[in-house]
Design a protein around this motif. Structure first.
Motif, mmCIF file in Angstrom:
data_model
loop_
_atom_site.group_PDB
_atom_site.id
_atom_site.type_symbol
_atom_site.label_atom_id
_atom_site.label_comp_id
_atom_site.label_asym_id
_atom_site.label_seq_id
_atom_site.Cartn_x
_atom_site.Cartn_y
_atom_site.Cartn_z
ATOM 1 N N ASN A 105 0.827 -1.205 0.000
ATOM 2 C CA ASN A 105 0.000 0.000 0.000
ATOM 3 C C ASN A 105 0.864 1.259 0.000
ATOM 4 O O ASN A 105 0.602 2.210 -0.732
ATOM 5 C CB ASN A 105 -0.919 -0.032 1.224
ATOM 6 C CG ASN A 105 -1.945 1.086 1.204
ATOM 7 O OD1 ASN A 105 -1.647 2.196 1.606
ATOM 8 N ND2 ASN A 105 -3.127 0.800 0.690
ATOM 9 N N TYR A 106 1.902 1.254 0.806
ATOM 10 C CA TYR A 106 2.802 2.418 0.864
ATOM 11 C C TYR A 106 3.537 2.617 -0.458
ATOM 12 O O TYR A 106 3.704 3.734 -0.926
ATOM 13 C CB TYR A 106 3.829 2.253 1.997
ATOM 14 C CG TYR A 106 3.229 2.297 3.387
ATOM 15 C CD1 TYR A 106 2.045 2.970 3.658
ATOM 16 C CD2 TYR A 106 3.876 1.683 4.456
ATOM 17 C CE1 TYR A 106 1.512 3.011 4.924
ATOM 18 C CE2 TYR A 106 3.345 1.725 5.737
ATOM 19 C CZ TYR A 106 2.161 2.391 5.966
ATOM 20 O OH TYR A 106 1.639 2.440 7.230
ATOM 21 N N TRP A 160 2.557 1.614 -3.418
ATOM 22 C CA TRP A 160 1.584 2.024 -4.431
ATOM 23 C C TRP A 160 1.325 3.529 -4.373
ATOM 24 O O TRP A 160 1.197 4.187 -5.382
ATOM 25 C CB TRP A 160 0.276 1.253 -4.234
ATOM 26 C CG TRP A 160 -0.753 1.591 -5.268
ATOM 27 C CD1 TRP A 160 -0.724 1.249 -6.585
ATOM 28 C CD2 TRP A 160 -1.942 2.345 -5.061
ATOM 29 N NE1 TRP A 160 -1.827 1.740 -7.227
ATOM 30 C CE2 TRP A 160 -2.593 2.416 -6.314
ATOM 31 C CE3 TRP A 160 -2.527 2.959 -3.956
ATOM 32 C CZ2 TRP A 160 -3.797 3.079 -6.480
ATOM 33 C CZ3 TRP A 160 -3.726 3.614 -4.127
ATOM 34 C CH2 TRP A 160 -4.357 3.675 -5.380
ATOM 35 N N SER A 161 1.269 4.080 -3.141
ATOM 36 C CA SER A 161 1.040 5.521 -3.061
ATOM 37 C C SER A 161 2.349 6.319 -3.094
ATOM 38 O O SER A 161 2.369 7.495 -2.766
ATOM 39 C CB SER A 161 0.193 5.870 -1.839
ATOM 40 O OG SER A 161 0.560 5.116 -0.724
ATOM 41 N N GLN A 172 5.362 6.124 -1.437
ATOM 42 C CA GLN A 172 5.988 6.620 -0.204
ATOM 43 C C GLN A 172 7.358 6.007 0.075
ATOM 44 O O GLN A 172 8.057 6.477 0.955
ATOM 45 C CB GLN A 172 5.083 6.347 1.005
ATOM 46 C CG GLN A 172 3.639 6.725 0.810
ATOM 47 C CD GLN A 172 3.431 8.222 0.702
ATOM 48 O OE1 GLN A 172 4.325 8.999 1.010
ATOM 49 N NE2 GLN A 172 2.271 8.628 0.248
ATOM 50 N N LYS A 178 -8.620 -5.637 7.630
ATOM 51 C CA LYS A 178 -9.646 -5.094 8.515
ATOM 52 C C LYS A 178 -10.989 -5.782 8.296
ATOM 53 O O LYS A 178 -11.656 -6.168 9.252
ATOM 54 C CB LYS A 178 -9.787 -3.590 8.303
ATOM 55 C CG LYS A 178 -10.666 -2.962 9.339
ATOM 56 C CD LYS A 178 -11.066 -1.554 9.003
ATOM 57 C CE LYS A 178 -12.139 -1.064 9.958
ATOM 58 N NZ LYS A 178 -13.421 -1.766 9.788
ATOM 59 N N LYS A 211 -15.195 -3.700 -3.181
ATOM 60 C CA LYS A 211 -15.622 -2.321 -3.361
ATOM 61 C C LYS A 211 -14.411 -1.381 -3.289
ATOM 62 O O LYS A 211 -14.274 -0.458 -4.096
ATOM 63 C CB LYS A 211 -16.645 -1.951 -2.273
ATOM 64 C CG LYS A 211 -17.454 -0.699 -2.591
ATOM 65 C CD LYS A 211 -18.389 -0.351 -1.446
ATOM 66 C CE LYS A 211 -17.884 0.857 -0.707
ATOM 67 N NZ LYS A 211 -18.587 1.172 0.523
ATOM 68 N N ASP A 212 -13.521 -1.654 -2.335
ATOM 69 C CA ASP A 212 -12.326 -0.809 -2.197
ATOM 70 C C ASP A 212 -11.439 -0.931 -3.434
ATOM 71 O O ASP A 212 -10.912 0.063 -3.930
ATOM 72 C CB ASP A 212 -11.540 -1.216 -0.948
ATOM 73 C CG ASP A 212 -10.229 -0.466 -0.842
ATOM 74 O OD1 ASP A 212 -10.259 0.705 -0.429
ATOM 75 O OD2 ASP A 212 -9.175 -1.031 -1.214
ATOM 76 N N ASN A 239 -10.485 2.086 -6.186
ATOM 77 C CA ASN A 239 -9.128 2.486 -6.549
ATOM 78 C C ASN A 239 -8.763 2.034 -7.953
ATOM 79 O O ASN A 239 -7.585 1.907 -8.287
ATOM 80 C CB ASN A 239 -8.134 1.952 -5.526
ATOM 81 C CG ASN A 239 -8.211 2.727 -4.232
ATOM 82 O OD1 ASN A 239 -7.784 3.871 -4.155
ATOM 83 N ND2 ASN A 239 -8.816 2.136 -3.221
ATOM 84 N N LYS A 240 -9.791 1.756 -8.748
ATOM 85 C CA LYS A 240 -9.631 1.377 -10.153
ATOM 86 C C LYS A 240 -8.698 0.187 -10.315
ATOM 87 O O LYS A 240 -7.875 0.138 -11.235
ATOM 88 C CB LYS A 240 -9.130 2.587 -10.958
ATOM 89 C CG LYS A 240 -9.894 3.871 -10.602
ATOM 90 C CD LYS A 240 -10.060 4.809 -11.732
ATOM 91 C CE LYS A 240 -11.137 5.846 -11.530
ATOM 92 N NZ LYS A 240 -11.378 6.386 -10.193
ATOM 93 N N TYR A 265 -6.230 -0.782 -8.398
ATOM 94 C CA TYR A 265 -4.855 -0.500 -7.973
ATOM 95 C C TYR A 265 -3.860 -0.654 -9.115
ATOM 96 O O TYR A 265 -2.981 -1.527 -9.082
ATOM 97 C CB TYR A 265 -4.453 -1.405 -6.792
ATOM 98 C CG TYR A 265 -5.139 -1.038 -5.502
ATOM 99 C CD1 TYR A 265 -4.686 0.041 -4.747
ATOM 100 C CD2 TYR A 265 -6.222 -1.761 -5.037
ATOM 101 C CE1 TYR A 265 -5.300 0.377 -3.557
ATOM 102 C CE2 TYR A 265 -6.848 -1.424 -3.852
ATOM 103 C CZ TYR A 265 -6.389 -0.350 -3.110
ATOM 104 O OH TYR A 265 -6.991 -0.010 -1.945
ATOM 105 N N PRO A 266 -3.957 0.133 -10.176
ATOM 106 C CA PRO A 266 -2.984 0.031 -11.254
ATOM 107 C C PRO A 266 -1.565 0.238 -10.716
ATOM 108 O O PRO A 266 -1.394 1.019 -9.780
ATOM 109 C CB PRO A 266 -3.378 1.176 -12.197
ATOM 110 C CG PRO A 266 -4.184 2.113 -11.354
ATOM 111 C CD PRO A 266 -4.863 1.252 -10.349
#
Lengths: 423, 307
Positions: A91-92, A94-95, A97, A382, A410-411, A415-416, A418-419
């Motif tokens: 996740n980090y 992908w964004s 960071q 979660k 749904k998530d 986020n399309k 997660y490309p």
């Protein structure tokens, strides 16, 4: 007079120069009781070894580090080195960071890592390594020998002769009748967050299901498959029979007042269990929940370099030091975790041949399944965790799993996909 | 000496208007800090929340750009069963805690307002819960609710119960348990308000009533209670708003469980906006929350008219 002035100026200049050269790397680590002595030692050892090169590290334990990292990413105030929970890495990354570690890390160290630890730190879209964990973890059953003997059940010794589901249930049933036992099994329901997916995903995985399909990256059809429903219904049944320590039962039922006979928990409880039960403590491999298959989770907190760090080379030096064979073995002995480097295992008192933790090292090497390395992992974890808790509190198994699978998908859609994943 | 020349008069009046102007600017200067704080910490964030509620903004910027989504967040919230469950839970909590807490604090205030030895000692004792941080209160109370041998389970055992109650782990008991804890932890605030209100009631009224032969209950019903009318309105509104903000207790003690039975609006909002990183969705919920609480305050205000 003039001379003194020049002298002072020269002195000041040298001082300024040395100040500019002395590089302070800041490091954020997790704030755990069993980890703190290790980090103190690490800081001291690193500074002693690197003082001549003018590099020093300041290691700070951060409470609620997940929240601190989020806040740090937002305000762009992060240190040079951070510790992050392994499954959050994707996740980090992908964004945007984190920095890839490949160019900073020691090649010999990388090839010495346990395969599952390498898998945890590798981001599949670019195949680069973004985080590296000094240790591995596992979950197994811890038993109180006194109660097990009173119940007259067989105590398995290694991964191959682990309990089958029938044997496990038989043991729980017998243990529930032993004097002194209020609940035969402690599943650590008092924990929150990552534990619920870490500790309970193996039930699905050993029955052929999973948290998410790792090829199509869709949860519906996998998380809520009939196999998941079946095994979690079994779990709910145990709760109804009052075989499981309730959520409000607290932390110390197994090793404190000893009202629980077995505990399903990871190696971080090593010290407490050892101190509480002493010679009565026995390690039991993860049961074969479905047929002949068994799974244990793995991985944990890892070193990483934030993309915002202006001192990446020195940060790399720090991580290489922390990942040295000696440091990795120290981490294992001080905290009770499994060494992440093959060459460190023989150095460890606990996990080496004949050591008390040999079974845990065996599990980590043979039956560990890495958590999905996918940017949606925080949501996956979660949603599944909430479902597990609700199921244990009596909610309908199928509809809880349907709900969790729908929330995850749904998530992913929001986020399309997660490309560049799914391309 | 007694008659003033015109020049002096003019000068005086000029000075007066100058004084006025000066005092106006002084007043504005005094208002400045409060205005800056209000605008900076209340109005700007709220306007931002309204804007964000129409976007799909995530907490940490990522490769998928933020876009405007219109009323999508609001539509989603209004059809989200978890939101409605949180709403019902919060309303249920308020319904239980408001009368209970107001009753207790009034009772204690009446008691502390009467004359008895060591009165000031008891008065300072009564506000102790207010000075204890909520997290500490929660740690203590979680020991009370512990199974199988916490204080409350030992109590019911003393009354002949043969088994224990999982206070925080059963859907039926978890919310009442939170109510009891919360009422205990924060009642001194309402009590102080009531105490101040009680001291505003003139003692002559009680003297007159005693001469007329009114007993203690009659005095309370015909003098104390009507005399507390404005205090009651204040206490009712602040307690209800406080009840709607329930978060810390449920987040630490039950984490919203079992099966979401203690999940509240604020907790759900924080979970969506922060933990799940859906800032847009969380902002829309915050806007709805403000509307609900505002409407409640106005409704109560209309219901019990201020005099």
């Amino acid at each position: 007079m003039r001379r003194t002035l020049t002298l002072t100026a020269a002195l000041a200049a040298t001082l300024a120069l040395s100040l500019a050269q002395a590089k302070d790397i800041t490091v954020w680590v997790i704030d755990g009781t069993s980890e703190r002595p290790y980090f103190l030692q690490l800081e001291k050892a690193f500074n002693a070894a690197n003082a001549s090169k003018g590099i020093t590290a300041k290691v700070t334990p951060i409470p609620n580090i997940n929240d601190a990292l989020k806040a740090g990413f937002l305000s762009k105030k992060l240190p040079d080195v951070i510790m992050l929970d392994g499954p959050n890495m994707a996740n980090y990354v992908w964004s945007g960071q984190l920095t890839p570690l490949n160019s900073y890390l020691d090649k010999a160290m990388l090839s010495d890592l346990l395969p599952a630890i390498r898998a945890q730190g590798t981001y599949s879209p670019d195949g680069k390594m973004y985080s590296v964990s000094p240790y591995d973890s596992t979950v197994l059953l811890w038993g109180n020998k006194k109660y097990l003997k009173a119940a007259g059940v067989r105590i398995p010794k290694n991964v191959n002769d682990a309990w089958t589901l029938t044997e496990f249930q038989d043991a729980l049933s017998k243990l529930s009748k032993v004097k002194g036992v209020t609940w035969p099994l402690d599943l650590k329901l008092n924990y929150s967050g990552e534990w619920l997916s870490f500790g309970f995903a193996p039930l699905l995985q050993s029955c052929g299901a999973d948290l998410i399909n790792r090829k199509t990256w869709q949860a519906t059809g996998t998380l809520n498959s009939p196999a998941s429903v079946k095994i979690l219904t079994t779990l709910q049944d145990w709760k109804n029979k009052k075989w499981i320590v309730p959520q409000s039962g607290g932390d110390n039922r197994f090793y404190g007042d000893k009202t629980a006979a077995l505990a399903w928990v990871g190696n971080w409880m090593w010290r407490d269990h050892k101190a509480g039960l002493k010679d009565d403590l026995v390690l039991i491999p993860a049961p074969k929940f479905c047929g002949n298959k068994q799974v244990s989770p793995n991985g944990g907190w890892s070193w990483a370099i934030p993309a915002s760090s202006s001192n990446k080379a020195d940060a790399g030096t720090f991580i290489n030091f922390a990942m040295s064979t000696r440091q990795v073995a120290q981490y294992a002995d001080i905290t009770g975790y499994i060494p992440a480097r093959k060459s460190a295992t023989p150095l460890s008192k606990v996990y080496g041949k004949g050591g008390e933790g040999e079974l845990m090292a065996e599990q980590a090497a043979t039956i560990a399944v890495v958590r999905p390395v996918y940017p949606a992992y925080p949501v996956i974890s979660k949603s599944f965790g909430d479902a597990v808790l609700n199921i244990l509190n009596g909610a309908n198994v199928k509809s809880e799993l349907d709900k969790a699978a729908a929330a995850i998908d749904k998530d992913i859609a929001a986020n399309k996909g997660y490309p560049p994943f799914g391309k | 000496m007694q008659s003033q020349s015109p020049q002096v008069l003019v000068a005086k009046s000029k000075g007066k208007s100058k004084d006025k102007r000066q005092s106006l600017s002084e007043e504005l200067l005094l208002l400045l800090p409060a205005t800056v704080l209000l605008v900076g910490f209340l109005i700007v964030p709220f306007v931002m929340a309204i804007y964000l509620s129409f976007t799909d903004q995530r907490l940490i910027p990522n490769p998928v750009p933020t876009g405007l989504v219109g009323f999508q967040n609001y539509v989603q919230i209004l059809t989200d069963p978890e939101f409605w469950q949180a709403f019902r839970n919060t309303a249920y909590f308020a319904l239980l805690v408001v009368p209970f807490q107001c009753g207790i604090s009034l009772l204690v205030a009446v008691f502390l307002n009467s004359n008895f030895p060591l009165r000031s000692f008891f008065r300072s004792m009564a506000i102790l819960p207010l000075m204890t941080p909520m997290t500490v209160v929660i740690v203590i109370w979680s020991a009370f609710y512990r199974i199988p041998d916490g204080l409350f389970n030992n109590l019911i055992k003393a009354f002949g119960a043969s088994t224990y109650v999982d206070w925080l782990g059963s859907a039926a008991w978890a919310m009442p348990a939170i109510v009891l804890l919360s009422a205990w932890a924060t009642f001194p605030f309402q009590m102080l308000l009531y105490l101040a209100g009680l001291q505003d009631i003139p003692s002559e009224r009680y003297e007159a009533a005693r001469i007329d032969g009114a007993n203690g209950w009659q005095q309370f019903w015909y003098i104390t209670f009507p005399g507390l009318r404005n205090t009651n309105i204040l206490v009712l509104i602040t307690t209800t708003i406080g009840a709607f903000k329930l978060f810390t207790q449920v987040d630490i003690l039950t984490r919203g469980g079992p099966i979401g039975s203690t999940n509240t609006l604020v907790r759900y909002m924080i979970q969506q906006g922060y933990s799940s990183q859906l800032v847009g969705y969380g902002s829309a919920m915050a806007v709805i929350f403000v509307i609900i609480v505002g409407a409640l305050a106005i409704f109560q205000r209309v219901l019990v008219k201020n005099e």
